[in-house]
Scaffold this active site. Structure first.
Site, PDB file in Angstrom:
ATOM      1  N   LYS A  34     -12.197  33.981 -13.542  1.00 55.10           N
ATOM      2  CA  LYS A  34     -12.899  34.447 -13.331  1.00 55.10           C
ATOM      3  C   LYS A  34     -15.022  34.633 -13.568  1.00 55.10           C
ATOM      4  O   LYS A  34     -15.094  33.293 -14.264  1.00 55.10           O
ATOM      5  CB  LYS A  34     -12.782  35.646 -13.788  1.00 55.10           C
ATOM      6  CG  LYS A  34     -11.545  36.423 -13.772  1.00 55.10           C
ATOM      7  CD  LYS A  34     -11.493  37.221 -14.784  1.00 55.10           C
ATOM      8  CE  LYS A  34     -10.078  38.197 -14.615  1.00 55.10           C
ATOM      9  NZ  LYS A  34      -9.540  39.162 -15.488  1.00 55.10           N
TER      10      LYS A  34
ATOM     11  N   ARG B 120      -5.020  19.959 -34.405  1.00 48.87           N
ATOM     12  CA  ARG B 120      -6.166  20.030 -34.453  1.00 48.87           C
ATOM     13  C   ARG B 120      -5.826  19.891 -36.461  1.00 48.87           C
ATOM     14  O   ARG B 120      -6.681  19.963 -37.549  1.00 48.87           O
ATOM     15  CB  ARG B 120      -5.977  22.157 -35.379  1.00 48.87           C
ATOM     16  CG  ARG B 120      -6.441  22.635 -33.570  1.00 48.87           C
ATOM     17  CD  ARG B 120      -6.214  23.857 -34.013  1.00 48.87           C
ATOM     18  NE  ARG B 120      -6.967  24.477 -32.163  1.00 48.87           N
ATOM     19  CZ  ARG B 120      -7.694  25.611 -32.175  1.00 48.87           C
ATOM     20  NH1 ARG B 120      -6.385  26.721 -32.785  1.00 48.87           N
ATOM     21  NH2 ARG B 120      -8.215  26.184 -31.176  1.00 48.87           N
TER      22      ARG B 120
ATOM     23  N   GLY C 253     -10.486  26.023 -23.541  1.00 52.67           N
ATOM     24  CA  GLY C 253      -9.170  25.859 -23.394  1.00 52.67           C
ATOM     25  C   GLY C 253      -8.392  25.141 -22.560  1.00 52.67           C
ATOM     26  O   GLY C 253      -7.707  24.151 -22.313  1.00 52.67           O
TER      27      GLY C 253
ATOM     28  N   GLY D 149     -13.434  29.038 -27.091  1.00 56.16           N
ATOM     29  CA  GLY D 149     -14.716  29.966 -27.062  1.00 56.16           C
ATOM     30  C   GLY D 149     -15.892  30.298 -28.158  1.00 56.16           C
ATOM     31  O   GLY D 149     -16.989  30.580 -27.703  1.00 56.16           O
TER      32      GLY D 149
HETATM   33  P1  AMP Z   1     -10.053  31.065 -17.164  1.00 57.31           P
HETATM   34  O1  AMP Z   1      -9.404  30.913 -18.830  1.00 57.31           O
HETATM   35  O2  AMP Z   1     -11.424  31.361 -16.951  1.00 57.31           O
HETATM   36  O3  AMP Z   1     -11.397  29.149 -17.172  1.00 57.31           O
HETATM   37  O4  AMP Z   1      -9.436  30.373 -16.238  1.00 57.31           O
HETATM   38  C1  AMP Z   1      -8.326  29.136 -16.522  1.00 57.31           C
HETATM   39  C2  AMP Z   1      -7.252  29.778 -14.896  1.00 57.31           C
HETATM   40  O5  AMP Z   1      -8.230  30.193 -13.365  1.00 57.31           O
HETATM   41  C3  AMP Z   1      -5.795  28.875 -15.300  1.00 57.31           C
HETATM   42  O6  AMP Z   1      -4.824  29.398 -15.657  1.00 57.31           O
HETATM   43  C4  AMP Z   1      -6.261  29.177 -13.291  1.00 57.31           C
HETATM   44  O7  AMP Z   1      -4.753  28.802 -13.552  1.00 57.31           O
HETATM   45  C5  AMP Z   1      -6.749  29.746 -13.213  1.00 57.31           C
HETATM   46  N1  AMP Z   1      -7.108  29.799 -11.962  1.00 57.31           N
HETATM   47  C6  AMP Z   1      -8.232  28.068 -11.371  1.00 57.31           C
HETATM   48  N2  AMP Z   1      -7.953  28.721  -9.583  1.00 57.31           N
HETATM   49  C7  AMP Z   1      -8.063  29.380  -9.266  1.00 57.31           C
HETATM   50  C8  AMP Z   1      -7.232  30.430  -8.230  1.00 57.31           C
HETATM   51  N3  AMP Z   1      -8.411  29.611  -6.941  1.00 57.31           N
HETATM   52  N4  AMP Z   1      -7.416  31.235  -7.858  1.00 57.31           N
HETATM   53  C9  AMP Z   1      -6.406  31.623  -9.193  1.00 57.31           C
HETATM   54  N5  AMP Z   1      -6.444  31.511 -10.961  1.00 57.31           N
HETATM   55  C10 AMP Z   1      -7.313  30.456 -10.946  1.00 57.31           C
END
Ligand code: AMP
Length: 394
Positions: free
Chosen positions: A196, A35, A352, A375
């Site tokens: 999620k 950054r 991120g 974000g």
């Molecule tokens: P996000 O912050 O929503 O983009 O989620 C990123 C996180 O999702 C990472 O730390 C991954 O380890 C997790 N992730 C990706 N695929 C899976 C999965 N099949 N089951 C559980 N966690 C996951």
């Protein structure tokens, strides 16, 4: 859109909101200076013009004045990267701080102490913003990471300046996102992953109007698979979002957006790096197994869509890429994006975890652009007007 090139900064003092919110280790050393490096072109242009620079930023989430969040810790790193001496003010407002910026000569740089040592920063306090504004003749916002916040230094302060513009970094972020969101070239493909579905719904819904293909991976696929009646074993799921998942699929269909979900995945018998694993059909998983990555057939399908795309947007990993055994899907999709870029596609990676993944697999130079604000980028994709951007355009 006013940018640095609209101004000559000779004998002017530029007050720049930068994002120096960098990670520090236990010895208060900067462990990732991306950054700070990213802000360099903006600072250099102003100094080269013959102007002076006052830098302001937040660091971490201090509760009041907490020494461990002092920007003093990063001063030597900033000097090293900018290749010159940088003065420091122990408070970002007040008589002493103003005195320091007033005495700044052309070519000199002053770094102000952490803005968040004052609660008024996050509150978007008018008076605090007015005090900060005394530091410069021209306000430059170059902090994309906080552009979605209506804080004193990111948005409110702009009202106290006649002359204001975007820094190089922020202008670049806006232009690159614009390339994806308002592209004349087709097909446009969004690759969304991550844990999620709940955190990505608004993004998915609002980009459906802008894309031709939607590839979905990561933990969020299982909410879709379960909603369609599949067996997902112990995989991550947000049952309360099953209906939403079906609505998204219907909306995509109505808008002629092709949705690609995985057909197979790598299942594990526990959520651990050393779990036993094998390939399974994505809708035939039984307990205790859980899907932690996309499988080989899905990779093949996704890679084909990516190969045939002109514009690519990638946000979120395809699996638990932090565990080597379950990082194959994310890596393969990353390589497919890199390959498509080499063949002329435009690719934007942001958010991120996808940035961390891109770095992990050495893809940083193989995609068209990596966005620095997680974000902020998501909110722009959601079609929101960011306060930090609106304040400059006003
Ligand atoms: P996000 O912050 O929503 O983009 O989620 C990123 C996180 O999702 C990472 O730390 C991954 O380890 C997790 N992730 C990706 N695929 C899976 C999965 N099949 N089951 C559980 N966690 C996951």
């Amino acid at each position: 859109m006013k940018t640095l090139s609209d101004y000559n900064f000779k004998n002017k003092k530029a007050l720049i909101r930068v994002d120096f919110n960098v990670p520090l280790n236990d010895n208060f050393e900067v462990t990732d200076d991306t950054r700070i490096k990213a802000a360099k072109p903006t600072i250099e242009k102003i100094i080269k013009d013959g102007g002076a620079v006052v830098l302001m930023s937040h660091l971490g989430r201090p509760k009041g004045k907490e020494e461990k969040f002092s920007l003093q810790h990063i001063l030597s790193k900033v000097e090293e990267i900018l290749g010159q001496k940088v003065k420091f003010s122990a408070d970002c407002i007040g008589e002493e701080a103003i005195e320091k910026s007033k005495n700044l000569k052309s070519g000199e740089i002053l770094l102000l102490e952490n803005l968040r040592f004052h609660a008024e920063e996050k509150e978007g306090d008018q008076n605090f913003a007015k005090e900060l504004a005394k530091h410069g003749d021209i306000y430059v916002n170059d902090a994309f990471g906080t552009a979605h916040r209506a804080h004193a230094s990111t948005a409110i302060i702009a009202d106290f300046f006649q002359e204001k513009c975007f820094g190089n970094l922020l202008a670049k972020e806006i232009n690159n996102l614009d390339k994806v969101l308002n592209s004349k070239e087709k097909p446009v493909t969004a690759i969304l992953g991550g844990a999620k579905v709940s955190s990505k719904i608004t993004v998915i819904e609002s980009i459906l109007d802008k894309i031709d293909n939607l590839i979905i991976g990561g933990g969020m696929i299982f909410t879709f698979i379960k909603a369609q009646g599949g067996n997902i074993g112990n995989s991550l799921v947000e049952s309360e979002y099953e209906k939403t998942a079906l609505t998204i699929l219907q909306k995509a269909k109505d808008k002629n957006v092709k949705v690609y979900l995985p057909i197979d995945c790598i299942v594990a018998d526990k959520f651990a790096a050393d779990a036993n694993s094998h390939v399974e059909e994505v809708d035939k998983i039984s307990e205790p197994w859980m899907g932690l990555d996309i499988g080989p057939e899905s990779i093949k399908n996704f890679a084909e869509v990516i190969k045939n795309s002109k514009i690519l947007l990638w946000n979120g990993p395809m699996g638990v890429f932090e565990f080597d055994n379950f990082s194959g899907g994310t890596k393969a999709i990353g390589l497919a994006v890199a390959e498509a870029t080499k063949n002329g596609a435009y690719s934007l990676v942001g958010g991120g975890d996808s940035v961390a993944a891109a770095k992990k697999f050495g893809m940083e130079d193989k995609v068209s652009y990596i966005s620095t604000g997680g974000g902020a980028m998501l909110e722009m994709l959601e079609g929101k007007t960011l306060p930090g951007i609106a304040a400059i355009q006003k």
